[in-house]
Design an enzyme around this catalytic site. Sequence first.
Site, PDB file in Angstrom:
ATOM      1  N   GLY A  12      -6.535  21.561   7.181  1.00  0.00           N
ATOM      2  CA  GLY A  12      -5.630  22.699   7.367  1.00  0.00           C
ATOM      3  C   GLY A  12      -5.640  23.736   6.254  1.00  0.00           C
ATOM      4  O   GLY A  12      -4.651  24.450   6.062  1.00  0.00           O
ATOM      5  N   SER A  13      -6.747  23.868   5.534  1.00  0.00           N
ATOM      6  CA  SER A  13      -6.751  24.882   4.469  1.00  0.00           C
ATOM      7  C   SER A  13      -6.767  26.298   5.060  1.00  0.00           C
ATOM      8  O   SER A  13      -6.210  27.224   4.466  1.00  0.00           O
ATOM      9  CB  SER A  13      -7.923  24.674   3.503  1.00  0.00           C
ATOM     10  N   MET A  90     -11.266  20.450  16.364  1.00  0.00           N
ATOM     11  CA  MET A  90     -12.584  19.860  16.593  1.00  0.00           C
ATOM     12  C   MET A  90     -12.925  19.575  18.061  1.00  0.00           C
ATOM     13  O   MET A  90     -13.888  18.875  18.339  1.00  0.00           O
ATOM     14  CB  MET A  90     -12.726  18.562  15.786  1.00  0.00           C
ATOM     15  N   ASN A 107     -11.703  31.705  16.857  1.00  0.00           N
ATOM     16  CA  ASN A 107     -12.171  30.498  16.162  1.00  0.00           C
ATOM     17  C   ASN A 107     -12.817  30.917  14.847  1.00  0.00           C
ATOM     18  O   ASN A 107     -13.395  31.995  14.752  1.00  0.00           O
ATOM     19  CB  ASN A 107     -13.211  29.800  17.038  1.00  0.00           C
ATOM     20  N   HIS A 109     -15.760  29.694  12.203  1.00  0.00           N
ATOM     21  CA  HIS A 109     -16.923  28.802  12.137  1.00  0.00           C
ATOM     22  C   HIS A 109     -17.646  29.023  10.803  1.00  0.00           C
ATOM     23  O   HIS A 109     -17.853  30.170  10.399  1.00  0.00           O
ATOM     24  CB  HIS A 109     -17.862  29.111  13.309  1.00  0.00           C
ATOM     25  N   GLU A 174     -13.765  31.964   4.147  1.00  0.00           N
ATOM     26  CA  GLU A 174     -13.016  31.739   5.392  1.00  0.00           C
ATOM     27  C   GLU A 174     -11.556  32.112   5.199  1.00  0.00           C
ATOM     28  O   GLU A 174     -10.924  32.702   6.085  1.00  0.00           O
ATOM     29  CB  GLU A 174     -13.096  30.257   5.810  1.00  0.00           C
TER      30      GLU A 174
HETATM   31  C1  GRF Z   1     -13.623  24.992   8.324  1.00  0.00           C
HETATM   32  O1  GRF Z   1     -14.830  24.934   7.628  1.00  0.00           O
HETATM   33  C2  GRF Z   1     -13.792  25.752   9.616  1.00  0.00           C
HETATM   34  O2  GRF Z   1     -14.700  26.803   9.526  1.00  0.00           O
HETATM   35  C3  GRF Z   1     -14.320  24.694  10.539  1.00  0.00           C
HETATM   36  O3  GRF Z   1     -13.612  23.527  10.193  1.00  0.00           O
HETATM   37  C4  GRF Z   1     -13.201  23.615   8.832  1.00  0.00           C
HETATM   38  C5  GRF Z   1     -11.718  23.443   8.811  1.00  0.00           C
HETATM   39  O4  GRF Z   1     -11.203  23.366   7.498  1.00  0.00           O
HETATM   40  N1  GRF Z   1     -14.176  25.106  11.913  1.00  0.00           N
HETATM   41  P1  GRF Z   1      -9.645  23.383   7.256  1.00  0.00           P
HETATM   42  O5  GRF Z   1      -9.056  22.255   8.119  1.00  0.00           O
HETATM   43  O6  GRF Z   1      -9.108  24.722   7.674  1.00  0.00           O
HETATM   44  O7  GRF Z   1      -9.466  23.110   5.799  1.00  0.00           O
END
Ligand code: GRF
Length: 201
Positions: A12-13, A90, A107, A109, A174
Amino acid sequence: MGRLAILISGRGSNLQALIDAIERGILDAEIAVVISDRPDILGLARAEKAGIRTRVLPWQGDEHRESYFEAMAQVLHDEKIDLIVLAGFMRVLSRNIIREFPNKIINIHPSLLPAFSGMRAQRQALKYGVKLAGCTVHFVDEGVDTGPILIQRAVPVYSHDTEDTLAQRILAEEHVALPEAVQMVLAGNWRIQGRRVICEH
Ligand code: GRF
């Protein structure tokens, strides 16, 4: 102010980046609900700490995919959600839920799409030997990681990189790209032309 649903499966970052952006006043939105397909994950604890409502919809196996996403769609309708954000969720969504929320699901990615879609994108990038990697925020369509692109951010790939160091470098981008993309979609001054998202300034 847009009402968001954030879908997560783990750490969940990216959810945290959205919470922080709202708190700092750079994202004009409200997280109405965080939905997880797994209990006891760090992302849920982050949501609870921020006082955000959570719903755990435990995955029931691929054979129950349709009914799973029907139940999720009901929650999203009940919550009057403006935008659904897959932030490390996921599961591949069902076709029905995607059709029910056209251009309302995005989304994030961890690759520069269309390169390295699917699982372990950072590992695929390292293996391929690209010198630039990055992340993409895109609308969700019926393919996997194929929808129109909102934002991409690039990072260098170094010779000494491991999957982990590269993933960390991408993750920092991200956390910038996702709040920006959410703000952009909610602002509404965009249209989709073919595969292109055209932003009118
Ligand atoms: C991230 O790398 C995102 O791009 C991918 O899954 C990961 C999730 O990381 N889809 P977080 O749970 O948001 O830390």
